[in-house]
Scaffold this active site. Structure first.
Site, PDB file in Angstrom:
ATOM      1  N   ASN A   1       0.820  -1.208   0.000  1.00  0.00           N
ATOM      2  CA  ASN A   1       0.000   0.000   0.000  1.00  0.00           C
ATOM      3  C   ASN A   1       0.859   1.264   0.000  1.00  0.00           C
ATOM      4  OD1 ASN A   1      -2.372   1.746   0.514  1.00  0.00           O
ATOM      5  ND2 ASN A   1      -1.462   1.962   2.547  1.00  0.00           N
ATOM      6  N   GLU A   2       0.695   2.066  -1.044  1.00  0.00           N
ATOM      7  CA  GLU A   2       1.280   3.417  -1.123  1.00  0.00           C
ATOM      8  C   GLU A   2       2.807   3.421  -1.021  1.00  0.00           C
ATOM      9  OE1 GLU A   2      -2.376   6.133   0.581  1.00  0.00           O
ATOM     10  OE2 GLU A   2      -0.916   5.388   2.023  1.00  0.00           O
ATOM     11  N   ILE A   3       3.446   2.341  -1.399  1.00  0.00           N
ATOM     12  CA  ILE A   3       4.906   2.312  -1.330  1.00  0.00           C
ATOM     13  C   ILE A   3       5.505   3.197  -2.428  1.00  0.00           C
ATOM     14  CG2 ILE A   3       6.935   0.840  -1.209  1.00  0.00           C
ATOM     15  CD1 ILE A   3       4.887   0.273   0.971  1.00  0.00           C
TER      16      ILE A   3
END
Length: 745
Positions: A294-296
């Site tokens: 997630n959202e890396i």
């Protein structure tokens, strides 16, 4: 052991940090020449299919069956695959695998279903969820060794990130790369939300609770959920329910909002985690995608560059080592049927070369002007621009967007003492974890989160001073839900309209579906299952064919669009009617045509009307409302029957707080025989008409948060999921509107 990150809190959840095993454990005693199956990988795909290319729907199906075991197999074991229809029990196929591969811990066989045509599995709204039992039997000359049965379905699901072709660009699609899903070779509009952990304590997540939640997903016209990472990998029974109901699950490996170590010991542990879960879940037709985390790419890499620019190349290298060089090959080695994306929000990739050290070349910020790539997220807590469409991201797919609101009074009462049910309650402020303060004695972050909701209400919705603290508090909670619902509605309409714009936008998954506790959060469904205003409103704008007004409040420009996610073109009639808030029709309909005909293409949008408010003959803007309705004829996907699709919407040329609201004098009644509630507005237009039910009950009305004009009667049914009131609750159902919000806030 990796601990669930959200156990230590998130901006929507508490830091309870539960400990201990929450799944069954067992001791298995093996006899000689015996095995115990610990995992099953059942991969169903079209012949020749690979993960990152669209499968050929004309090719026969292939079933790759693999059992992971402990113990020892005899020499020359056999593997037999039997496929039976769930409903009829009819045998579809039964074949002995010709090529059996055995390793120290697994046995694999492949069967080709050439000449066999199973019924397809489709997501909700696109067709039936046809399921089969596949039984895998391992035996030898000495008899049966192991038998496993898995319920599954036949479908292909593909995340298309390929470049737009010349022919597509000639049709008006902007250059760049696609980012949308295709099921059984058909592109579709993904409508849904994001699923967080359903409870901080997983043993409380029961089949009954998940059934109620997934029923609400289907009732909300959703066909996809993004299973957010930093929770836990979903239990098998949750995927089973999604298979039954037709809910696609975009699944993620449990990495979120952090840079992770890449030392060898950690990577080895991650490899086991990835392989186990890919193989465990692979047979579920509801599985739509594996994402690395997630959202890396969209958040953590940019933050790393900003905070430590000198070491930014090292952070990129570590990101690629974990999510691309390690996880991607492990996914593709264990499934040919599921696509993979390294990060939940991404610009997509430039190329794939599975023999390279970094097998996927990410685009990052390598974008060309006028081109569109990847999926988007959007969070903007500056509520002064909440309804300015120019602020919303233009992309191929919207995977996260949202705003927080308060839960209802009934939900607060489950967790708080009566003395804490007021506007500035310290307990309520502490439960708002948006902008969570760093120190235990700091209030600044939580107060800021509360302030954002307050500013939104004050800017857009009517307020007044009521001396009753509970009524004041309840009305304020409801007002925050009105803003949240309108904000989500505005964005969903915008993203859905994008299906017919150059960006060819084909998905919107809002943040978030449900609550993990009683608190201010982004959820549309409260902790006990009660729907907020948002879930009713998103349900409405997720209908197959919708009519949407788009108003530029700075210029006065107004456009009306019809948007359809059907697979065939649809024709119909639009009706436009200007009224005063007393319900009187305006002379000459304020210069607006009363009816318009239209044709809208497959998964497309069309503008049916445009004007400027200044050019219309409206005596008083604050005393006016435009009612919009559409009735169209078309075919539901995979159906030969002609269906009539209807949708109603409305527009006011000033924000709700500036309207000259008239008391609608609402009347509510209930018929014991038909079990139907009837609502009627006697004297004025009722905006945000809201039916509410008492505590101790779980369910939803089949319509809510709607507009009523004087003399209009609307019949409403209630779907009961949990009746804790022994059927005595109907007389306690209440109704209110924006008029009451002004009178009681």
């Amino acid at each position: 052991m990796r601990k669930e990150q959200s156990d230590f809190g998130w901006d929507w959840g508490p830091a309870f940090a539960p400990a201990g095993p929450w799944k069954p454990a067992r001791i298995v005693q093996l006899q000689s020449r015996n095995i115990h199956v610990v995992n099953t990988d059942l991969d169903i795909y079209r012949k020749g299919q690979i993960n990152y290319l669209s499968p050929d729907q004309e090719q026969p199906w292939v079933v790759n069956a693999s059992l992971d075991f402990v113990g020892s197999l005899p020499r020359r074991p056999r593997l037999f695959v039997e496929i039976r229809d769930i409903e009829s029990g009819e045998l579809l196929a039964g074949q002995l695998s010709r090529d059996v591969m055995v390793t120290e811990s697994s046995i694999t066989g492949v069967v080709d279903l050439t000449g066999i045509t199973p019924e397809l599995w489709w997501p909700s709204g696109l067709g039936n969820q046809h399921l089969y039992n596949i039984t895998i039997t391992v035996d030898s000359d000495d008899g049966e060794i192991a038998r496993v049965t898995k319920r599954t379905g036949f479908r292909t699901i593909f995340l298309n990130q390929r470049n737009a072709t010349d022919s597509q660009r000639a049709q008006g699609i902007a250059p760049g790369a696609h980012w949308h899903f295709e099921v059984n070779g058909k592109e579709f509009y993904a409508k849904g939300s994001n699923l967080i952990p359903v409870d901080a304590f997983w043993p409380r997540v029961t089949t009954e609770k998940m059934t109620r939640l997934f029923d609400a997903v289907i009732a909300g016209n959703q066909n996809m959920l993004r299973v957010w990472s930093s929770g836990a990998y979903l239990h098998d029974f949750i995927y089973d329910l999604a298979d039954e109901k037709g809910i696609l699950l975009w699944s993620e490996f449990q990495f979120s909002d952090a840079m992770y170590p890449v030392r060898e010991e950690f990577l080895n542990n991650v490899a086991q985690e990835v392989v186990y879960n890919v193989r465990r879940v692979n047979h579920h037709p509801s599985l739509a995608l594996w994402a690395g985390g997630n959202e890396i790419e969209s958040l953590m890499l940019p933050q790393s560059r900003e905070l430590d620019p000198e070491n930014y190349p090292r952070y990129v290298e570590e990101y690629e080592k974990l999510y691309i060089s390690l996880i991607l090959p492990l996914v593709y080695e264990n499934t040919r049927s599921i696509s993979y994306s390294p990060s939940s929000t991404t610009e997509g990739y430039l190329s794939v070369n599975l023999s390279a050290q970094v097998p996927m070349t990410e685009r990052y910020e390598n974008r060309e002007a006028g081109s569109y790539y990847g999926d988007t997220d959007y969070y903007n807590y500056n509520t002064t621009v909440a309804f300015n469409y120019s602020n919303y991201p233009v992309g191929r797919f919207a995977n996260e967007f949202g705003f927080h609101s308060m839960p209802s009074l009934q939900t607060w009462q489950q967790a708080l003492d009566p003395a804490d049910l007021h506007f500035n309650s310290s307990v309520i402020i502490r439960r708002n974890r948006h902008y969570l303060p760093q120190g235990p004695d700091s209030w600044e972050g939580s107060v800021l989160g509360m302030g954002e909701m307050t500013l939104a209400v004050e800017k857009y919705y009517p307020i007044s001073e009521n001396q009753d603290p509970i009524a004041n508090f309840s009305a304020w909670c409801h007002a925050t839900q009105l803003f949240q619902a309108d904000f989500h509605k505005s964005q969903i309409q915008f993203y859905r309209r994008g299906s017919g714009m150059p960006e060819r936008q084909l998905g919107s998954l809002y943040w978030q579906l449900e609550d993990i506790w009683q608190a201010p959060t982004w959820a549309g469904i409260e902790y006990d299952g009660r729907w907020k205003v948002m879930h009713y409103v998103t349900r409405d704008v997720y209908q197959p064919v919708i009519i949407s007004p788009f108003w530029d409040y700075a210029t006065g420009d107004l456009e009306v669009y019809i948007t359809s996610d059907l697979w065939e073109s649809s024709t119909g009639i639009v009706t436009l009617k200007w009224l005063t808030l007393s319900g009187d029709e305006m002379a000459n309909n304020a210069g607006t045509p009363t009816t318009l005909s239209f044709n809208v293409g497959a998964i497309n949008t069309t503008r049916v009307y445009s004007t400027n408010i200044r050019d219309l003959n409206i005596p008083e803007l604050k005393d006016s409302i435009l009612l919009l309705s559409v009735s169209s004829q078309g075919h539901c996907p995979n159906s030969e029957d002609v269906t009539t699709f209807t949708h109603e919407n409305y527009f006011t040329p000033v924000f709700p707080k500036d309207l000259a609201i008239v008391n609608p004098d609402l009347e509510l009644s209930y018929d014991d025989e038909t079990e139907v509630f009837t609502v009627e507005a006697k004297s004025g237009v009722s905006l945000y008409t809201w039916l509410d039910y008492p505590a101790g009950l779980v369910g939803y009305f089949d319509e809510n948060a709607f507009v009523l004009i004087p003399g209009q009667r609307k019949e409403i049914e209630f779907v009961t999921q949990v009746d804790g009131k022994d059927g005595e609750w109907q007389r306690k159902v209440t109704v209110r509107s924006l008029w009451d919000q002004r009178a009681t806030y």
